[in-house]
Motif scaffolding. Structure first.
Motif, PDB file in Angstrom:
ATOM      1  N   MET A   1       0.786  -1.103  -0.508  1.00  0.00           N
ATOM      2  CA  MET A   1      -0.007  -0.072  -0.218  1.00  0.00           C
ATOM      3  C   MET A   1       0.849   0.813   0.321  1.00  0.00           C
ATOM      4  N   HIS A   2       0.399   2.496  -1.130  1.00  0.00           N
ATOM      5  CA  HIS A   2       1.285   3.443  -1.355  1.00  0.00           C
ATOM      6  C   HIS A   2       1.154   4.666   0.092  1.00  0.00           C
ATOM      7  N   LYS A   3       2.143   5.306   0.006  1.00  0.00           N
ATOM      8  CA  LYS A   3       2.027   5.990   1.680  1.00  0.00           C
ATOM      9  C   LYS A   3       1.323   7.900   0.967  1.00  0.00           C
ATOM     10  N   LEU A   4       1.269   8.463   1.682  1.00  0.00           N
ATOM     11  CA  LEU A   4       0.415   9.892   1.329  1.00  0.00           C
ATOM     12  C   LEU A   4       1.892  10.720   1.385  1.00  0.00           C
ATOM     13  N   LEU A   5       1.872  11.947   0.109  1.00  0.00           N
ATOM     14  CA  LEU A   5       2.734  12.489  -0.001  1.00  0.00           C
ATOM     15  C   LEU A   5       1.857  13.686  -0.118  1.00  0.00           C
ATOM     16  N   ILE A   6       2.454  15.089   0.320  1.00  0.00           N
ATOM     17  CA  ILE A   6       1.634  16.449  -0.002  1.00  0.00           C
ATOM     18  C   ILE A   6       3.062  16.672  -1.031  1.00  0.00           C
ATOM     19  N   LEU A   7       2.284  17.954  -2.015  1.00  0.00           N
ATOM     20  CA  LEU A   7       3.238  18.679  -2.596  1.00  0.00           C
ATOM     21  C   LEU A   7       2.135  20.644  -2.985  1.00  0.00           C
ATOM     22  N   ALA A   8       3.343  21.202  -1.808  1.00  0.00           N
ATOM     23  CA  ALA A   8       2.539  22.081  -2.064  1.00  0.00           C
ATOM     24  C   ALA A   8       3.280  23.496  -2.345  1.00  0.00           C
ATOM     25  N   VAL A   9       2.790  24.609  -3.183  1.00  0.00           N
ATOM     26  CA  VAL A   9       3.864  25.683  -3.442  1.00  0.00           C
ATOM     27  C   VAL A   9       3.057  27.339  -2.825  1.00  0.00           C
ATOM     28  N   LEU A  10       4.326  28.049  -2.413  1.00  0.00           N
ATOM     29  CA  LEU A  10       3.418  29.470  -2.269  1.00  0.00           C
ATOM     30  C   LEU A  10       3.940  30.587  -2.876  1.00  0.00           C
ATOM     31  N   TYR A  11       2.649  31.009  -3.609  1.00  0.00           N
ATOM     32  CA  TYR A  11       3.477  32.454  -4.306  1.00  0.00           C
ATOM     33  C   TYR A  11       3.284  33.240  -3.814  1.00  0.00           C
ATOM     34  N   CYS A  12       4.026  34.751  -3.590  1.00  0.00           N
ATOM     35  CA  CYS A  12       3.483  36.007  -3.385  1.00  0.00           C
ATOM     36  C   CYS A  12       4.511  37.126  -3.899  1.00  0.00           C
ATOM     37  N   ALA A  13       3.704  38.003  -4.846  1.00  0.00           N
ATOM     38  CA  ALA A  13       4.353  39.200  -5.648  1.00  0.00           C
ATOM     39  C   ALA A  13       3.514  40.573  -4.824  1.00  0.00           C
ATOM     40  N   CYS A  14       4.786  41.259  -5.047  1.00  0.00           N
ATOM     41  CA  CYS A  14       3.842  42.821  -5.039  1.00  0.00           C
ATOM     42  C   CYS A  14       5.024  43.422  -7.122  1.00  0.00           C
ATOM     43  N   PHE A  15       4.301  44.084  -7.322  1.00  0.00           N
ATOM     44  CA  PHE A  15       4.273  44.314  -9.144  1.00  0.00           C
ATOM     45  C   PHE A  15       3.403  46.104  -8.777  1.00  0.00           C
ATOM     46  N   ALA A  16       4.428  46.502 -10.108  1.00  0.00           N
ATOM     47  CA  ALA A  16       4.136  47.839 -10.836  1.00  0.00           C
ATOM     48  C   ALA A  16       5.082  47.770 -12.659  1.00  0.00           C
ATOM     49  N   ALA A  17       5.704  49.125 -13.517  1.00  0.00           N
ATOM     50  CA  ALA A  17       5.690  48.811 -14.916  1.00  0.00           C
ATOM     51  C   ALA A  17       6.781  48.708 -14.944  1.00  0.00           C
ATOM     52  N   VAL A 322      10.496   8.906  -0.804  1.00  0.00           N
ATOM     53  CA  VAL A 322      10.982   8.030   0.821  1.00  0.00           C
ATOM     54  C   VAL A 322      11.994   6.665   0.316  1.00  0.00           C
ATOM     55  N   LYS A 323      12.687   6.139   1.635  1.00  0.00           N
ATOM     56  CA  LYS A 323      13.275   5.377   1.785  1.00  0.00           C
ATOM     57  C   LYS A 323      12.553   4.069   2.308  1.00  0.00           C
ATOM     58  N   ASN A 324      12.955   2.638   0.884  1.00  0.00           N
ATOM     59  CA  ASN A 324      12.314   1.228   1.077  1.00  0.00           C
ATOM     60  C   ASN A 324      10.545   1.585   1.260  1.00  0.00           C
ATOM     61  N   THR A 325       9.805   2.946   1.016  1.00  0.00           N
ATOM     62  CA  THR A 325       8.186   3.378   0.879  1.00  0.00           C
ATOM     63  C   THR A 325       7.741   3.692  -0.431  1.00  0.00           C
ATOM     64  N   SER A 326       6.847   3.014  -1.087  1.00  0.00           N
ATOM     65  CA  SER A 326       6.351   3.105  -1.814  1.00  0.00           C
ATOM     66  C   SER A 326       5.211   4.244  -1.862  1.00  0.00           C
ATOM     67  N   VAL A 327       4.886   6.196  -2.223  1.00  0.00           N
ATOM     68  CA  VAL A 327       4.367   6.691  -2.107  1.00  0.00           C
ATOM     69  C   VAL A 327       3.331   7.192  -3.815  1.00  0.00           C
ATOM     70  N   ARG A 328       1.954   7.917  -2.890  1.00  0.00           N
ATOM     71  CA  ARG A 328       1.300   8.258  -3.953  1.00  0.00           C
ATOM     72  C   ARG A 328       0.471   9.780  -3.756  1.00  0.00           C
ATOM     73  N   VAL A 329       0.794  10.881  -4.854  1.00  0.00           N
ATOM     74  CA  VAL A 329      -0.213  11.673  -5.050  1.00  0.00           C
ATOM     75  C   VAL A 329      -1.681  11.572  -4.732  1.00  0.00           C
ATOM     76  N   SER A 330      -1.890  11.850  -3.123  1.00  0.00           N
ATOM     77  CA  SER A 330      -3.687  12.261  -3.048  1.00  0.00           C
ATOM     78  C   SER A 330      -4.069  13.784  -3.464  1.00  0.00           C
ATOM     79  N   LYS A 331      -2.945  14.447  -3.231  1.00  0.00           N
ATOM     80  CA  LYS A 331      -4.125  15.725  -3.459  1.00  0.00           C
ATOM     81  C   LYS A 331      -2.367  17.031  -3.911  1.00  0.00           C
ATOM     82  N   VAL A 332      -3.506  18.265  -4.798  1.00  0.00           N
ATOM     83  CA  VAL A 332      -1.976  19.247  -5.121  1.00  0.00           C
ATOM     84  C   VAL A 332      -3.575  20.202  -4.925  1.00  0.00           C
ATOM     85  N   PHE A 333      -2.698  21.381  -4.741  1.00  0.00           N
ATOM     86  CA  PHE A 333      -3.396  22.544  -4.138  1.00  0.00           C
ATOM     87  C   PHE A 333      -2.389  23.945  -4.192  1.00  0.00           C
ATOM     88  N   GLN A 334      -4.011  24.807  -4.457  1.00  0.00           N
ATOM     89  CA  GLN A 334      -2.911  26.448  -4.187  1.00  0.00           C
ATOM     90  C   GLN A 334      -3.444  27.544  -4.033  1.00  0.00           C
TER      91      GLN A 334
END
Length: 394
Positions: A1-17, A322-334
């Motif tokens: 049975m595969h174990k859980l893995l999380i990937l997360a991205v944080l994005y922040c910006a301040c802009f002008a011209a 992960v060492k000696n363990t199979s994982v699969r992705v359960s959620k991708v969010f932003q």
């Protein structure tokens, strides 16, 4: 049975011209462009609220790291999405981009990656070493204590996004089944090369549709700008430069009030860069009106990634993370945020993936009107790399 893995991205910006510029068009920029527009189209079609901000680049960076240890079928899908036939080439090019971004003044642009692994497991040594090539941080967490683990991740998110994204992960996102989580932050702080004057911002008509008009605060600027028209997209385009070298915002205004879905459909097929690189000085001043706005978007990429050809990561086990363990992705969010006003803009996004087991003598021509008074597309770029994109529909 595969174990859980999380990937997360944080994005922040301040802009002008931006300043007048000379940018090279690169193979990587082309790949990011096309994948970004495909993701934006699907995000728009999936969304109830059509005011959107997203950082597909953050998702791509996480997928390139995940692909270092993914299964064979998943490698093929992710590599194709990233625009490469070879998975190593795909990961290497995004690693090089991370290194390049790290050399920019962190007050202007900060890119950070982090791996959080369960205290019951260890990362595969080869994967961990490869991830460090991205400048990846790492930590050990007890995911069975979901509130405490979420607080640690959120603290890191808030620090990296200068307080703009503070709670991207709720304790319900984590559980004792989670084995590892990957996070990415992109923070940009920019200022318009020529700021709008706050006293010139007025309430004006914005056409939500052919039959609906609302009042919105519209900023005003009279300035020489880069401009082009795209017959293919059915839109016209201007560039707003930032003081910070290499950064610019592109505003894509459909020719028709209800033309945004069509523009997104065509951009998903051909990208934006071919038209961005046709931008030229307008030859006269541009009389610009555009809304000031603030958007926050939460996106579930579980629904979107399969539509752009990435689905195996949700079912195929990844044995090289992960060492000696199979994982699969359960959620991708932003979670993403942007604020655009007279001085510039602030924006951010958090993306996560969770895996489970398994002439002087002549009169100048009159100014050219560019009135952004109906739904439009915007993008912020560093050179030819799209950092984030979105739509505004009021």
């Amino acid at each position: 049975m595969h174990k859980l893995l999380i990937l997360a991205v944080l994005y922040c910006a301040c802009f002008a011209a931006a300043r007048f510029h000379f940018y090279d068009r690169t193979f990587l920029g082309n790949r990011i462009d096309l994948s970004t527009m495909k993701v934006l189209k699907e995000t728009y079609e999936n969304a109830v609220n059509k005011n959107i901000v997203s950082s597909p680049l953050g998702v791509m960076m996480l997928l390139s790291i995940y692909n270092l240890g993914s299964g064979p079928a998943c490698k093929v899908e992710i590599s194709k999405f990233l625009g490469e036939a070879d998975s190593k080439n795909a990961s290497d090019s995004f690693k090089e981009l991370s290194v390049k971004f790290s050399e920019i003044d962190p007050d202007n642009l900060a890119v950070a990656d982090k791996i959080s692994v369960s205290n019951l497991y260890n990362l595969d040594e080869t994967f961990a070493e490869s991830a460090r090539g991205y400048g990846c941080e790492s930590e050990t967490l007890d995911f069975s204590k979901s509130a405490e683990a979420a607080a640690e991740i959120n603290k890191w998110a808030a620090e990296k996004t200068k307080g703009h994204i503070t709670e991207p992960i709720g304790k319900d996102v984590l559980s004792q089944d989670v084995i590892v989580a990957l996070f990415n932050v992109i923070y940009f702080n920019g200022h318009w090369h020529v700021p709008f004057k706050a006293e010139e911002t007025k309430e004006k008509d914005f056409h939500v549709s052919r039959d609906s008009v609302v009042k919105k605060p519209m900023m005003h600027l009279l300035q020489s700008l880069y401009y082009t028209e795209s017959e293919e997209l059915g839109a016209k385009m201007i560039e707003l430069p930032y003081k910070e070298t290499g950064f610019r915002m592109i505003v894509v205004l459909p020719n028709e009030v209800d033309g945004l879905p069509s523009v997104l459909e065509k951009a998903a097929e051909k990208g934006l860069l071919s038209d961005v690189f046709r931008l030229r000085p307008a030859g006269r001043q541009v009389d610009l009106d555009m809304p000031k706005f603030e958007i926050r978007t939460k996106i579930n990429f579980n629904d979107i990634l399969p539509k752009v050809g990435v689905s195996k990561l949700f079912s195929e086990g990844a044995a090289g993370i992960v060492k000696n363990t199979s994982v699969r992705v359960s959620k991708v969010f932003q979670e993403a945020f942007i604020k655009v006003d007279e001085e510039g803009a602030t924006a951010g996004a958090f993306t996560g993936v969770i895996a489970v087991a398994r002439s002087s003598n002549s009169r100048p021509p009159p100014p050219m009107k560019f009135t952004v008074d109906h739904p439009f597309l915007y993008a912020v770029l560093h050179e030819d790399k799209i950092l984030f994109v979105g739509t505004y529909s009021a």
